[in-house]
Design a protein around this motif. Structure first.
Motif, PDB file in Angstrom:
ATOM      1  N   THR A  51       0.830  -1.203   0.000  1.00 27.23           N
ATOM      2  CA  THR A  51       0.000   0.000   0.000  1.00 27.23           C
ATOM      3  C   THR A  51       0.868   1.258   0.000  1.00 27.23           C
ATOM      4  N   ALA A  52       1.886   1.269   0.839  1.00 22.22           N
ATOM      5  CA  ALA A  52       2.777   2.430   0.906  1.00 22.22           C
ATOM      6  C   ALA A  52       3.555   2.593  -0.402  1.00 22.22           C
ATOM      7  N   ALA A  53       4.029   1.491  -0.972  1.00 23.08           N
ATOM      8  CA  ALA A  53       4.776   1.565  -2.233  1.00 23.08           C
ATOM      9  C   ALA A  53       3.899   2.137  -3.343  1.00 23.08           C
ATOM     10  N   ALA A  54       2.640   1.710  -3.400  1.00 27.05           N
ATOM     11  CA  ALA A  54       1.721   2.230  -4.418  1.00 27.05           C
ATOM     12  C   ALA A  54       1.481   3.721  -4.217  1.00 27.05           C
ATOM     13  N   ALA A  55       1.318   4.165  -2.972  1.00 30.95           N
ATOM     14  CA  ALA A  55       1.083   5.589  -2.692  1.00 30.95           C
ATOM     15  C   ALA A  55       2.296   6.429  -3.074  1.00 30.95           C
ATOM     16  N   VAL A  56       3.489   5.941  -2.753  1.00 28.46           N
ATOM     17  CA  VAL A  56       4.726   6.644  -3.119  1.00 28.46           C
ATOM     18  C   VAL A  56       4.841   6.728  -4.641  1.00 28.46           C
ATOM     19  N   ALA A  57       4.559   5.622  -5.311  1.00 26.50           N
ATOM     20  CA  ALA A  57       4.646   5.592  -6.779  1.00 26.50           C
ATOM     21  C   ALA A  57       3.631   6.552  -7.397  1.00 26.50           C
ATOM     22  N   GLU A  58       2.389   6.537  -6.909  1.00 22.97           N
ATOM     23  CA  GLU A  58       1.362   7.442  -7.452  1.00 22.97           C
ATOM     24  C   GLU A  58       1.780   8.900  -7.306  1.00 22.97           C
ATOM     25  N   ALA A  59       2.279   9.272  -6.143  1.00 23.63           N
ATOM     26  CA  ALA A  59       2.689  10.663  -5.901  1.00 23.63           C
ATOM     27  C   ALA A  59       3.849  11.050  -6.823  1.00 23.63           C
ATOM     28  N   ALA A  60       4.827  10.179  -6.961  1.00 26.39           N
ATOM     29  CA  ALA A  60       5.983  10.479  -7.811  1.00 26.39           C
ATOM     30  C   ALA A  60       5.582  10.570  -9.278  1.00 26.39           C
ATOM     31  N   LEU A  61       4.694   9.691  -9.713  1.00 25.15           N
ATOM     32  CA  LEU A  61       4.244   9.713 -11.110  1.00 25.15           C
ATOM     33  C   LEU A  61       3.400  10.953 -11.401  1.00 25.15           C
ATOM     34  N   GLU A  62       2.568  11.343 -10.444  1.00 21.91           N
ATOM     35  CA  GLU A  62       1.761  12.550 -10.639  1.00 21.91           C
ATOM     36  C   GLU A  62       2.662  13.785 -10.743  1.00 21.91           C
ATOM     37  N   GLU A  63       3.681  13.826  -9.902  1.00 27.67           N
ATOM     38  CA  GLU A  63       4.618  14.948  -9.970  1.00 27.67           C
ATOM     39  C   GLU A  63       5.334  14.970 -11.323  1.00 27.67           C
ATOM     40  N   ARG A  64       5.741  13.828 -11.802  1.00 32.84           N
ATOM     41  CA  ARG A  64       6.489  13.743 -13.068  1.00 32.84           C
ATOM     42  C   ARG A  64       5.616  14.014 -14.291  1.00 32.84           C
ATOM     43  N   TYR A  65       4.389  13.469 -14.301  1.00 39.14           N
ATOM     44  CA  TYR A  65       3.545  13.535 -15.506  1.00 39.14           C
ATOM     45  C   TYR A  65       2.399  14.537 -15.414  1.00 39.14           C
ATOM     46  N   GLY A  66       2.187  15.122 -14.254  1.00 33.26           N
ATOM     47  CA  GLY A  66       1.166  16.150 -14.119  1.00 33.26           C
ATOM     48  C   GLY A  66      -0.257  15.624 -14.132  1.00 33.26           C
ATOM     49  N   ARG A  67      -0.425  14.349 -13.909  1.00 29.63           N
ATOM     50  CA  ARG A  67      -1.764  13.782 -13.804  1.00 29.63           C
ATOM     51  C   ARG A  67      -1.693  12.524 -12.956  1.00 29.63           C
ATOM     52  N   ARG A  68      -2.819  12.178 -12.374  1.00 26.99           N
ATOM     53  CA  ARG A  68      -2.858  10.983 -11.520  1.00 26.99           C
ATOM     54  C   ARG A  68      -2.784   9.728 -12.383  1.00 26.99           C
ATOM     55  N   ILE A  69      -1.908   8.847 -11.981  1.00 23.64           N
ATOM     56  CA  ILE A  69      -1.815   7.522 -12.580  1.00 23.64           C
ATOM     57  C   ILE A  69      -2.028   6.540 -11.439  1.00 23.64           C
ATOM     58  N   ARG A  70      -3.129   5.796 -11.489  1.00 21.39           N
ATOM     59  CA  ARG A  70      -3.420   4.825 -10.434  1.00 21.39           C
ATOM     60  C   ARG A  70      -2.378   3.712 -10.451  1.00 21.39           C
ATOM     61  N   VAL A  71      -1.990   3.278  -9.270  1.00 19.66           N
ATOM     62  CA  VAL A  71      -1.008   2.208  -9.123  1.00 19.66           C
ATOM     63  C   VAL A  71      -1.541   1.197  -8.115  1.00 19.66           C
ATOM     64  N   LEU A  72      -1.550  -0.055  -8.513  1.00 18.79           N
ATOM     65  CA  LEU A  72      -1.878  -1.142  -7.602  1.00 18.79           C
ATOM     66  C   LEU A  72      -0.573  -1.730  -7.100  1.00 18.79           C
ATOM     67  N   GLY A  73      -0.415  -1.786  -5.796  1.00 21.60           N
ATOM     68  CA  GLY A  73       0.733  -2.452  -5.190  1.00 21.60           C
ATOM     69  C   GLY A  73       0.281  -3.789  -4.630  1.00 21.60           C
ATOM     70  N   ILE A  74       1.023  -4.825  -4.954  1.00 24.89           N
ATOM     71  CA  ILE A  74       0.656  -6.158  -4.476  1.00 24.89           C
ATOM     72  C   ILE A  74       1.922  -6.956  -4.186  1.00 24.89           C
ATOM     73  N   ALA A  75       1.963  -7.583  -3.033  1.00 26.47           N
ATOM     74  CA  ALA A  75       3.115  -8.411  -2.672  1.00 26.47           C
ATOM     75  C   ALA A  75       3.266  -9.533  -3.698  1.00 26.47           C
TER      76      ALA A  75
END
Length: 172
Positions: A51-75
């Motif tokens: 869950t934390a990895a997906a949230a970190v990835a979403e925030a970083a991708l939004e900053e880079r691309y200027g739009r929300r990109i949903r990310v599913l994190g799964i062990a």
């Protein structure tokens, strides 16, 4: 722990996220041992929680691309269980899919859709397994009906070919 990150809606008419850029963005965001898989928005990382990895990835991708990109994190272990649970036969005439729920209740709605005789769906934990004849992924009755289920919540699911998921596991 090793975690698969599955990005929704990239490299399919939305935003283009090149593998090298994805690796760079995720590494800069503090995720460890980043490996990208194919050019379809898949990565494997080391982190403490999916869950934390997906949230970190979403925030970083939004900053880079200027739009929300949903990310599913799964062990990785949980992903392997989903793969092992695929209930339909596999052959060269059919495409095996796993539809992952990003919003609660979506799998329930999708599993209620009637399929044509040549298609099959089965419910799993947070996923819907789908098998359809090759070449009908966008045109089958289930595909068209599932689009209507997602209206108002376009980012409610992310779908992967079972063969792609096996490549994600192999990269872990």
């Amino acid at each position: 722990m090793r975690i698969a990150l599955l990005l929704r809606g990239v490299n399919v008419g939305g935003v283009t996220v090149k593998s090298a850029d994805l690796r760079s963005v995720l590494t800069a965001a503090g995720l460890g041992d980043v490996v990208t898989v194919l050019a379809s928005g898949n990565a494997v990382v080391t982190a403490r929680s999916a869950t934390a990895a997906a949230a970190v990835a979403e925030a970083a991708l939004e900053e880079r691309y200027g739009r929300r990109i949903r990310v599913l994190g799964i062990a990785i272990e949980a992903l392997q269980e989903i793969i092992d649970g695929y209930p339909h036969g596999e052959d060269d005439e059919r495409t095996p899919y796993v539809i992952f729920e990003l919003e609660p209740g979506v799998v329930d709605a999708l599993s209620a859709i009637e399929t044509a005789e040549e298609e099959a769906t089965a419910r799993g934990e947070g996923v819907l397994y789908w098998s359809n004849p090759k070449g009908t992924t966008l045109t089958s009755g289930f595909a068209k009906a599932s689009e209507r289920v997602g209206k108002g919540s376009k980012d409610a699911t992310t779908t992967r070919n079972l063969r792609t998921l096996r490549k994600v596991i192999a990269a872990a």
